[in-house]
Design a protein around this motif. Sequence first.
Motif, PDB file in Angstrom:
ATOM      1  N   ARG A   1       0.903  -1.079  -0.006  1.00  0.00           N
ATOM      2  CA  ARG A   1       0.043   0.164  -0.020  1.00  0.00           C
ATOM      3  C   ARG A   1       0.862   1.269   0.023  1.00  0.00           C
TER       4      ARG A   1
ATOM      5  N   ASP B   1       1.718   4.074  -2.064  1.00  0.00           N
ATOM      6  CA  ASP B   1       1.129   4.827  -3.048  1.00  0.00           C
ATOM      7  C   ASP B   1       2.297   5.771  -4.038  1.00  0.00           C
ATOM      8  N   ARG B   2       3.070   6.108  -3.265  1.00  0.00           N
ATOM      9  CA  ARG B   2       4.231   7.030  -3.863  1.00  0.00           C
ATOM     10  C   ARG B   2       5.158   6.031  -4.553  1.00  0.00           C
TER      11      ARG B   2
ATOM     12  N   TYR C   1      -6.743  -0.764  -7.730  1.00  0.00           N
ATOM     13  CA  TYR C   1      -5.924  -0.546  -6.539  1.00  0.00           C
ATOM     14  C   TYR C   1      -6.461   0.953  -5.947  1.00  0.00           C
ATOM     15  N   ILE C   2      -6.757   1.737  -6.872  1.00  0.00           N
ATOM     16  CA  ILE C   2      -7.155   3.039  -6.408  1.00  0.00           C
ATOM     17  C   ILE C   2      -8.685   3.099  -5.765  1.00  0.00           C
TER      18      ILE C   2
ATOM     19  N   ARG D   1      -8.032   1.688  -2.547  1.00  0.00           N
ATOM     20  CA  ARG D   1      -7.617   2.841  -1.405  1.00  0.00           C
ATOM     21  C   ARG D   1      -8.623   4.020  -1.169  1.00  0.00           C
TER      22      ARG D   1
ATOM     23  N   PHE E   1      -7.335   7.716  -0.445  1.00  0.00           N
ATOM     24  CA  PHE E   1      -7.771   8.442  -1.630  1.00  0.00           C
ATOM     25  C   PHE E   1      -9.264   9.037  -1.510  1.00  0.00           C
TER      26      PHE E   1
ATOM     27  N   THR F   1       4.154  12.259 -10.059  1.00  0.00           N
ATOM     28  CA  THR F   1       3.586  11.426  -8.948  1.00  0.00           C
ATOM     29  C   THR F   1       2.988  12.549  -7.948  1.00  0.00           C
TER      30      THR F   1
ATOM     31  N   LEU G   1      -0.633  12.624  -6.893  1.00  0.00           N
ATOM     32  CA  LEU G   1      -1.463  12.109  -5.529  1.00  0.00           C
ATOM     33  C   LEU G   1      -1.990  13.427  -5.138  1.00  0.00           C
TER      34      LEU G   1
ATOM     35  N   ALA H   1      -5.146  12.139  -3.374  1.00  0.00           N
ATOM     36  CA  ALA H   1      -4.930  11.454  -2.135  1.00  0.00           C
ATOM     37  C   ALA H   1      -5.480  12.294  -0.787  1.00  0.00           C
TER      38      ALA H   1
ATOM     39  N   ASN I   1       1.253   9.617   1.986  1.00  0.00           N
ATOM     40  CA  ASN I   1       0.988  10.314   0.952  1.00  0.00           C
ATOM     41  C   ASN I   1       1.886  11.501   0.925  1.00  0.00           C
TER      42      ASN I   1
END
Length: 233
Positions: A102, A104-105, A158-159, A162, A168, A215, A219, A223, A230
Amino acid sequence: MRYRTMPLPSPSPEAAEKQACRMTAENRRQQIIDVAIRLFSQKGFRGTTTKEIALAAGVNEAIIFRHFATKRDLYSAIIDQKACATEMVAKQAEVAKAIEQRNDRKLFETLAMHILESHDNDDTFMRLMFYSALEGHELSDMFFRNQVAERYREIATYIKERIHEGAFRKVDPNIAVRAFFGMVIHHAQTKRFFNQSLGDQKSTFSNRIAAERFTDLFLAGIANPDQPGNKRK
């Protein structure tokens, strides 16, 4: 007395086949794929014949059909080669690890770096995609279904997960995926084909910096700002 040099006769199909047999079947198959990729990326699919591929590979045309019964088999082999390349497999492992953690970055920077480096190191596949799309070639649909669509679904899933986990904010996962890949691929293509980088003409950006900044931007848009993972360190 002067002697004229007579041109050597072209080898008969039997002689060409005998010479081709000196290379192992697997090596010959790989050679045909490599030659096909090069010619297709230079002349397109409509402008390249199996006869030209055979000539460039130094084999009889019949040998191509011995390894690839149909043109579709050859196209499939091209896609499989790119998908199974060592660097591709390694990147997929990094993506899978980032998803599991997990992170994200790490996930989106890895995706961006892979796209940017792939375009820098080898633009033949990108050229193939352009030709196939413009010519309405079946390879375009094969590639999108087998590679692009699968990756889009993976990241969209995945998004979505999250979002449910609170990392997110509520966005359309499919639109978010297209937004991320779109800005990275656009930069890679502009840089490769038009020799343009980010910023003014005096500024240059490494792929690493570009991946980090894309990125950051992505994000920042999706995010949850209260999620510690994040935030830039």
